[in-house]
Design an enzyme around this catalytic site. Sequence first.
Site, PDB file in Angstrom:
ATOM      1  N   HIS A 111      -1.199   0.448  -9.808  1.00  0.00           N
ATOM      2  CA  HIS A 111      -1.823  -0.493  -8.856  1.00  0.00           C
ATOM      3  C   HIS A 111      -2.318  -1.721  -9.630  1.00  0.00           C
ATOM      4  O   HIS A 111      -3.529  -1.974  -9.725  1.00  0.00           O
ATOM      5  CB  HIS A 111      -2.957   0.162  -8.067  1.00  0.00           C
ATOM      6  CG  HIS A 111      -3.244  -0.562  -6.770  1.00  0.00           C
ATOM      7  ND1 HIS A 111      -3.626   0.073  -5.625  1.00  0.00           N
ATOM      8  CD2 HIS A 111      -3.177  -1.886  -6.457  1.00  0.00           C
ATOM      9  CE1 HIS A 111      -3.802  -0.829  -4.658  1.00  0.00           C
ATOM     10  NE2 HIS A 111      -3.538  -2.025  -5.154  1.00  0.00           N
ATOM     11  N   ARG A 159       0.856  -1.168   0.000  1.00  0.00           N
ATOM     12  CA  ARG A 159       0.000   0.000   0.000  1.00  0.00           C
ATOM     13  C   ARG A 159       0.902   1.232   0.000  1.00  0.00           C
ATOM     14  O   ARG A 159       1.932   1.269   0.677  1.00  0.00           O
ATOM     15  CB  ARG A 159      -0.908   0.031   1.228  1.00  0.00           C
ATOM     16  CG  ARG A 159      -2.121  -0.885   1.139  1.00  0.00           C
ATOM     17  CD  ARG A 159      -3.103  -0.442   0.052  1.00  0.00           C
ATOM     18  NE  ARG A 159      -4.280  -1.303  -0.016  1.00  0.00           N
ATOM     19  CZ  ARG A 159      -4.400  -2.363  -0.814  1.00  0.00           C
ATOM     20  NH1 ARG A 159      -3.417  -2.713  -1.617  1.00  0.00           N
ATOM     21  NH2 ARG A 159      -5.515  -3.067  -0.818  1.00  0.00           N
ATOM     22  N   GLU A 181      -4.011   7.691  -5.006  1.00  0.00           N
ATOM     23  CA  GLU A 181      -4.203   7.010  -6.291  1.00  0.00           C
ATOM     24  C   GLU A 181      -5.446   7.546  -6.965  1.00  0.00           C
ATOM     25  O   GLU A 181      -6.452   7.757  -6.286  1.00  0.00           O
ATOM     26  CB  GLU A 181      -4.334   5.496  -6.048  1.00  0.00           C
ATOM     27  CG  GLU A 181      -3.062   4.913  -5.456  1.00  0.00           C
ATOM     28  CD  GLU A 181      -3.111   3.399  -5.219  1.00  0.00           C
ATOM     29  OE1 GLU A 181      -4.089   2.754  -5.631  1.00  0.00           O
ATOM     30  OE2 GLU A 181      -2.152   2.886  -4.624  1.00  0.00           O
TER      31      GLU A 181
HETATM   32  C1  GLV Z   1      -4.937  -5.044  -4.064  1.00  0.00           C
HETATM   33  O1  GLV Z   1      -4.225  -4.113  -3.811  1.00  0.00           O
HETATM   34  C2  GLV Z   1      -5.580  -5.847  -3.076  1.00  0.00           C
HETATM   35  O2  GLV Z   1      -5.487  -5.533  -1.881  1.00  0.00           O
HETATM   36  O3  GLV Z   1      -6.242  -6.820  -3.450  1.00  0.00           O
END
Ligand code: GLV
Length: 378
Positions: free
Chosen positions: A327, A276, A305
Amino acid sequence: MRVGRRDVMPDKNFRIFATADIGDAAIKRLRERGYEVEAYPNPESPPKSLIIEKVRSGIDGLITTLRDPIDAEIFEAGKGTLRVVAQYAVGFDNINRADANRYRIPFTHTADVLTEATAEFALFALADLARKLWSAEHLVRENKWGYWHPYLPFLGDEVTGKTMGILGTGRIGQAMIKKCIGFDMNILCYEAMGANEKLVADVQQQMDLRYKSGMQRERTSINYVSIEEALSQSDFISIHVPLLREGESDTPTYHLINERTLRTMKPTAYLVNTSRGPVVDEKALAKALKEKWIAGAALDVYENEPLPPDSPLRDPEIEDRCRLYPHFASAARITRLSLDPQRGMAGRCVQALIDVLEQNYGGDVTKMPYVVNKEAFR
Ligand code: GLV
Ligand code: GLV
């Protein structure tokens, strides 16, 4: 005993709102069970006010993504009606766990199905970064590839045989370790929850087998160390911790990577973050890259983001050593869309929702495999 899917149809037409389209197969499965499903049609996340409005309209289940802030306001709007929040992600830092517990709303996540996809992505991001794949392709595409030369215009760094520092040895960290064995790497692990001795024994056994059979030249090892040691001794650091803010844990991970910790890394070391964004202080990282305290960073996640246009990470001066992805680590077809709860996030997300609403496992939330906040129901 694991109680499987019930074949009996639910006797109520559950109403679901999904803040994103999680794929035709998943939505079809719910509709086939008599559910009324509305999925937010736009690719961007819906405004919070719309989520509140939908919840207030009396839906039984809310399907969320990591983009949606889910807190007391949402749970209050669903008081007496909302029965489950099914998060389409393994991470759930966007869901206020204390609030969910206060309102006694179970929320679920999609652990396990994206473990390997995320770990391999971290490894490929590291490869892109260390071997300068992005710069190399640009050379060709921009017609700047003028010669083959022993070291011009630039070289990368080999990954094989180096030392990998793994921050966080949960599911994804362990999958990353498994892949690093194949790269003959020494592994230094940091884990706030303490060492996983079985993991150490199992991995060391694999390493020893590879060495004894001649598959790898050097004997390698895996060890749990302090975060300082992991940062100062590793050639690569890969982050696999959950985001835990101050007050959410005795060992918060917010800005775990900051100016102080970045300065303990080797100037030749590379950082990869697929966990994260807020685990890394981006301002400090941009400075570290600019002033070359470390050799490079590959990021899939950000403090905000999508990455804002004015982010210091976009500085053209650090472009050759800062890889940026959207991401994207779990973004593989089967991982995202398979309806099989053992393979796909979509499948796992809807199964989790069905388990709660149709009271599988004898209606015992604490027995349901994908429910996160079991503590609220014990
Ligand atoms: C993606 O970042 C997730 O947490 O699945
Ligand atoms: C590289 O292409 C080599 O032949 O060494």
